[in-house]
Scaffold this active site. Structure first.
Site, PDB file in Angstrom:
ATOM      1  N   LYS A  41       0.841  -1.203   0.000  1.00  0.00           N
ATOM      2  CA  LYS A  41       0.000   0.000   0.000  1.00  0.00           C
ATOM      3  C   LYS A  41       0.881   1.261   0.000  1.00  0.00           C
ATOM      4  CE  LYS A  41      -3.372  -2.843  -0.120  1.00  0.00           C
ATOM      5  NZ  LYS A  41      -4.279  -3.314   0.898  1.00  0.00           N
TER       6      LYS A  41
HETATM    7  C1  LIG Z   1      -5.261  -4.320   1.311  1.00  0.00           C
HETATM    8  C2  LIG Z   1      -6.706  -4.066   1.350  1.00  0.00           C
HETATM    9  C3  LIG Z   1      -7.487  -4.340   2.486  1.00  0.00           C
HETATM   10  C4  LIG Z   1      -6.987  -5.098   3.665  1.00  0.00           C
HETATM   11  O1  LIG Z   1      -5.885  -4.566   4.273  1.00  0.00           O
HETATM   12  P1  LIG Z   1      -4.921  -5.520   5.154  1.00  0.00           P
HETATM   13  O2  LIG Z   1      -4.066  -4.515   5.864  1.00  0.00           O
HETATM   14  O3  LIG Z   1      -4.156  -6.364   4.191  1.00  0.00           O
HETATM   15  O4  LIG Z   1      -5.769  -6.302   6.070  1.00  0.00           O
HETATM   16  C5  LIG Z   1      -8.824  -3.975   2.479  1.00  0.00           C
HETATM   17  N1  LIG Z   1      -9.374  -3.400   1.406  1.00  0.00           N
HETATM   18  C6  LIG Z   1      -8.667  -3.140   0.287  1.00  0.00           C
HETATM   19  C7  LIG Z   1      -9.355  -2.484  -0.868  1.00  0.00           C
HETATM   20  C8  LIG Z   1      -7.321  -3.480   0.215  1.00  0.00           C
HETATM   21  O5  LIG Z   1      -6.643  -3.249  -0.903  1.00  0.00           O
END
Ligand SMILES: *Cc1c(COP(=O)(O)O)cnc(C)c1O
Length: 385
Positions: free
Chosen positions: A188
């Site tokens: 991210k």
């Molecule tokens: C990565 C992601 C999540 C979940 O995040 P984590 O930190 O991996 O639990 C939720 N929604 C979207 C759209 C994502 O890309």
């Protein structure tokens, strides 16, 4: 293999983590509230609750809004499964709203239409999870107006969108929603290894999310119901252990200092892709405009068969064979076996399914060099040109 996303961890990040490792607190120390305050200030929200994943942030957000058995949650099919699973965790039913093929976000028209049908059937959702796909805000003004008119609460799943803006305000300010959640997974925008955060302007929602984050336990003297002994605490709800460790909050806070630089670097690379790929048989993502400033988590192209592009499968395989780590975001959630078992299947959300047939994410990360990117561009031009 050139990956589609890659984190950057600097010496400064490492020093921040080591400082916490040498301190008295590995978890539940001062770093978590510092990180919460820094993200809340950056985004213009009053409260922030850090969790040990973006998924946990979505779960506590749903619980705080009172989602439970008998309730319904709607989201987009073009997302990571967590945006929908948070509803199932709460015992609620999950359903989907189709996307707009151009924005790739929830279509306000599809939402309006589905609301009409649901209202007649007495099956309106309690919560809508809006995803800002690839980092570009959904049409929040239209969506929030429709939701408000039907008494529906909004969670913005902004896992892709930290550092982006909508109508000139940072994503996370919660002007159009009850709660906004972020993820700090390494792919991210910034990372704390694993981690997430839920932002809100509502003090009560923030307090409830804090309660659900820590087993439902409170030590707040003003809230205790049955005793006031010095050792006393109370479990007042069924919560989880979703706490972010202090060690990881230090990493996240250190990374946050580079957020603007990261989003600028992503936007520059996205514009460079726009230019270099304009004449190929591809549908490119929408560019930034006065209303939308994307955080550019992903750069997704769609192979346009109307313009004579070969199949996504063959292009994907050739790109991988040339050492380019292309990916597909996402397999529509309603086509996952777990959701098919709940009654979903092909044909229900045609825009999402048609997008999925053609979509391919190209590598994009802030430390990607122009030479890295030229390698991607040359490979794609070689296959399509
Ligand atoms: C990565 C992601 C999540 C979940 O995040 P984590 O930190 O991996 O639990 C939720 N929604 C979207 C759209 C994502 O890309």
């Amino acid at each position: 293999m050139l990956p589609y996303g890659r984190q950057e961890v600097t010496e400064e990040d490492i020093a921040a983590v080591v400082r916490v490792l040498k301190s008295d607190f590995l978890t539940q120390g001062p770093e978590v509230p510092h990180f919460e305050k820094a993200v809340a200030e950056r985004c213009g929200a009053r409260h922030a609750v850090a969790t040990n994943s973006g998924t946990a942030a979505l779960h506590v957000a749903c619980l705080a809004l009172g989602l439970g058995p008998g309730d319904i949650l709607w989201t987009t099919p073009i997302t990571f499964v967590a945006s929908a699973n948070c509803g199932l965790y709460c015992g609620a039913e999950v359903d989907f709203v189709d996307i707009d093929p151009v924005t790739r976000n929830i279509s306000p028209d599809a939402f309006a239409e589905k609301l009409q049908t649901a209202e007649k059937a007495g099956r309106l959702p309690k919560v809508l999870v809006v995803v800002h796909f690839a980092g570009r805000s959904a049409e929040m003004r239209e969506i929030a107006a429709l939701a408000k008119a039907h008494g529906i609460r909004i969670i913005e799943d902004a896992a892709h969108a930290l550092g982006g803006a909508y109508e000139g305000r940072p994503i996370g300010c919660c002007a159009w929603s009850d709660i906004t959640t972020f993820s700090f997974h390494p792919v991210k925008i910034i990372t704390s290894a694993e981690g997430g955060m839920a932002l809100t302007n509502d003090a009560e929602l923030a307090e409830r999310m804090r309660l659900y984050r820590t087993h439902g336990i409170t030590r707040d003297a003003a809230k205790l119901m049955h005793d006031d002994a010095p050792w006393y605490y109370e479990q007042q709800a069924l919560g989880m252990n979703y706490r972010m460790p202090d060690v990881l909050a230090a990493l996240g806070r250190s990374q946050l200092g580079r957020l603007t630089r990261y989003v600028d670097a992503r936007a520059r690379l996205a514009a460079r892709y726009d230019q270099a790929l304009a004449d190929l048989p591809l549908r490119l993502p929408l560019k930034d405009d006065a209303t939308h400033r994307s955080a550019w988590h992903l750069y997704v192209v769609e192979l346009d068969d109307a313009q004579g592009a070969p199949s996504r499968r063959s292009v994907f395989e050739k790109m991988r064979a040339s050492g380019i780590g292309v990916q597909v975001h996402y397999i529509p959630v309603h086509l996952q076996p777990h959701y098919r078992r709940l009654g979903f299947g092909p044909g229900l959300f045609p825009a999402a399914e048609s997008y999925y047939e053609r979509a391919m994410s190209l590598p994009l990360f802030p430390t990607m060099t122009d030479a890295d990117q030229d390698q991607v561009i040359d490979a794609l031009r070689g296959i399509l040109g």
